[in-house]
Design a protein around this motif. Structure first.
Motif, PDB file in Angstrom:
ATOM      1  N   LYS A  49       0.825  -1.209   0.000  1.00 19.42           N
ATOM      2  CA  LYS A  49       0.000   0.000   0.000  1.00 19.42           C
ATOM      3  C   LYS A  49       0.862   1.264   0.000  1.00 19.42           C
ATOM      4  O   LYS A  49       0.518   2.263  -0.642  1.00 19.42           O
ATOM      5  CB  LYS A  49      -0.938  -0.006   1.207  1.00 19.42           C
ATOM      6  N   ILE A  72       2.585   1.407  -3.850  1.00 24.09           N
ATOM      7  CA  ILE A  72       1.824   1.539  -5.092  1.00 24.09           C
ATOM      8  C   ILE A  72       1.694   2.981  -5.587  1.00 24.09           C
ATOM      9  O   ILE A  72       1.900   3.244  -6.782  1.00 24.09           O
ATOM     10  CB  ILE A  72       0.451   0.847  -4.948  1.00 24.09           C
ATOM     11  N   ARG A 102       3.730  -0.336 -10.974  1.00 22.94           N
ATOM     12  CA  ARG A 102       2.460  -0.273 -10.262  1.00 22.94           C
ATOM     13  C   ARG A 102       1.561  -1.480 -10.569  1.00 22.94           C
ATOM     14  O   ARG A 102       1.035  -2.087  -9.636  1.00 22.94           O
ATOM     15  CB  ARG A 102       1.731   1.028 -10.578  1.00 22.94           C
ATOM     16  N   GLU A 125       0.185  -4.054  -7.786  1.00 23.84           N
ATOM     17  CA  GLU A 125      -1.261  -4.255  -7.616  1.00 23.84           C
ATOM     18  C   GLU A 125      -1.614  -5.728  -7.757  1.00 23.84           C
ATOM     19  O   GLU A 125      -2.412  -6.263  -6.971  1.00 23.84           O
ATOM     20  CB  GLU A 125      -2.018  -3.420  -8.652  1.00 23.84           C
ATOM     21  N   GLN A 181      -7.739  -5.079  -6.570  1.00 19.85           N
ATOM     22  CA  GLN A 181      -6.341  -4.909  -6.950  1.00 19.85           C
ATOM     23  C   GLN A 181      -6.026  -5.582  -8.283  1.00 19.85           C
ATOM     24  O   GLN A 181      -5.277  -5.031  -9.105  1.00 19.85           O
ATOM     25  CB  GLN A 181      -5.430  -5.459  -5.846  1.00 19.85           C
ATOM     26  N   ALA A 236      -7.350  -3.416 -11.006  1.00 17.30           N
ATOM     27  CA  ALA A 236      -6.477  -2.253 -11.190  1.00 17.30           C
ATOM     28  C   ALA A 236      -5.244  -2.632 -12.004  1.00 17.30           C
ATOM     29  O   ALA A 236      -4.810  -1.885 -12.889  1.00 17.30           O
ATOM     30  CB  ALA A 236      -6.076  -1.690  -9.830  1.00 17.30           C
ATOM     31  N   ALA A 237      -4.669  -3.797 -11.717  1.00 18.77           N
ATOM     32  CA  ALA A 237      -3.502  -4.257 -12.469  1.00 18.77           C
ATOM     33  C   ALA A 237      -3.846  -4.469 -13.935  1.00 18.77           C
ATOM     34  O   ALA A 237      -3.088  -4.070 -14.834  1.00 18.77           O
ATOM     35  CB  ALA A 237      -2.963  -5.547 -11.854  1.00 18.77           C
TER      36      ALA A 237
END
Length: 480
Positions: A195, A198, A213, A217, A236, A239-240
């Protein structure tokens, strides 16, 4: 000039594994303190081969997708046999354990960067924060390996009391006390590092060896998956995937219909397996960390089991990574068994297929069955002809059958590479899917008769602390 020479010497020393004088839990090379001053010195440290070569191989032998076959099995090392047989002790008292030595060497480097780079000279504040973020996420990757090797699988009911792994935040080889944190404390440590990292990481990968990033993630998503926190994992992993979709750096799934097609990039397929790109050019690699393939390319002792081979459809192009013929030649293995023919050095960092499969699994567990079906089919259509890629409706419309199908797809994708061992661990504490873990390893004769059977006990889902580490650290508590 002197500073540059010191940094180059350090990288060579770390890469070659020269041992320092201090014998302790941290089996690392530097005697004293890394000499680094400029921001670019710390940048160079993050290019060290020590970080990329994480030769932790015994989990490959411990996966339930493997079998053993004579006469080859009798010729492998005692460590390898003990791993396959799920024995209590793999190592002799005088032997180093790569599951300890390689991660802790990397841990030393990451802690140097984390603790010192912000005070370095010659870089901007943004450059320093980015390097510290890379080291934080790298440390998190190391700890996810360690806690999933030397501690019990994460169980929310017991994680606060289960012995985990010592948390080391300093680059100090004179330390001699390493109390084991709890499993929960280690996972909290991993989550906190990621956390913190990132926001300061590059949203676009710029080199497969370095943390970005989307890699962090994905790693955080994997951590949450191991913790059974599926909503957080989905956030997560999505997001990746979003960051990768926007990336100008080539990180993608290979289409095996093309790479194994006429004039394809992975041809020819030889007795050593497909012709694959190296670690740094493999476009499926998002974060390149590699191990040795004890059972890939040129080994016959531990083939894929008959049940594993039966998971593959005839048109599945992942069969090109299997050979029914021993290396270098001979009569076919019995019962349809096959040796893993590549890759020579399995990638154990973060890879694109894993992200697709993890997100498919968490979507299915959260009852987004259409979303899970779409993710797994996006992978399958790259592994076989399009006509064979769809998941049958009878499977895709039922949560339990779809999750099981995705877990089998993970075996099809990663068989023989060590991934299955970590899936077995987390599934062993899953009340809905622990029955998917096979607890039998069989040694077969050359004609296919079962000669010996070994049974996995729950305690051996966790490695014992190696005897050499215990002797050097008398206060460290061993596992059962």
């Amino acid at each position: 000039m002197k500073k540059s020479i010191n940094i180059v010497f350090l990288l060579l020393a770390l890469a070659s594994g020269i041992a320092g004088c201090q014998k302790s839990f941290l089996e690392v090379t530097p005697a004293g303190k890394i000499i680094a001053e400029k921001t670019n010195d710390y940048n160079l440290l993050l290019n060290s081969l020590t970080l990329g070569n994480q030769f932790m191989t015994h989990s490959q032998a411990m996966g339930d997708e493997m079998a053993a076959i004579e006469p080859y099995y009798s010729g492998i090392t005692l460590q390898q046999q003990r791993s396959f047989q799920w024995e209590d002790n793999i190592y002799e008292p005088n032997e180093d354990a790569p599951e300890i030595t390689y991660p802790t060497k990397a841990l030393y480097v990451y802690n140097v960067v984390i603790n010192e780079v912000l005070n370095s000279t010659g870089g901007t504040a943004g450059e320093k924060e980015a390097l510290q973020a890379e080291a934080l996420a790298g440390r998190a990757w190391v700890y996810l390996q360690l806690v999933n090797t030397f501690a019990k699988p994460f169980n929310s009911a017991t994680a606060a009391t289960d012995p985990g792994f010592p948390i080391v935040k300093e680059a100090n080889v004179t330390m001699n006390s390493f109390p084991r944190a709890t499993v929960k404390e280690v996972y909290d440590f991993i989550v906190d590092d990621l956390k913190a990292a990132i926001p300061n990481l590059s949203p676009t990968p710029y080199h497969r060896f370095r943390m970005s990033r989307p890699a962090a993630e994905a790693l955080l998503g994997k951590t949450y998956l191991f913790m059974g926190m599926y909503n957080e994992a989905l956030e997560q992993l999505t997001a990746a995937m979003t960051d990768l979709a926007a990336s100008t750096y080539p990180v993608r799934l290979y289409d095996y219909n093309i790479t194994f097609g006429p004039g394809g990039q992975f041809l020819p397929v030889t007795i050593f397996g497909p012709t694959l790109p190296n670690l740094y050019n493999n476009e499926e690699s998002l974060y390149s960390r590699q191990t040795m393939g004890d059972w890939t390319t040129a080994s016959n002792a531990l083939p894929l089991s008959p049940a594993t081979v039966a998971l593959y459809g005839q048109s599945d192009l992942r069969r090109n990574f299997m050979s029914t013929i021993p290396y270098p030649s001979g009569a076919a293995f019995p019962l349809g068994m096959a040796r893993k023919a590549g890759p020579f050095s399995p990638i154990i960092g973060m890879v694109v297929p894993d992200i697709y499969l993890m997100r498919a699994e968490v979507k299915a567990r959260l009852n987004d069955l259409p979303g899970a079906k779409a993710d797994i089919e996006a992978l399958r259509v790259k592994r076989m002809p399009a006509a064979d890629a769809p998941v049958p409706d009878a499977i895709s419309t039922n949560k339990n059958t779809l999750v099981k199908f995705i877990l089998e797809e993970r075996i099809r994708e990663f068989a023989g590479l060590g991934y299955r061992w970590f899936d077995m661990r987390r599934l062993s504490v899953d009340p809905d899917f622990k029955s998917t873990v096979n607890t039998k390893h069989i040694v077969y004769s050359a004609t296919g008769e079962a000669q010996s059977t070994f049974t996995l006990r729950p305690e051996r889902l966790t490695f014992k602390i190696p005897p050499k580490v215990l002797s050097q650290n008398p206060g460290m508590v061993d596992n059962q």
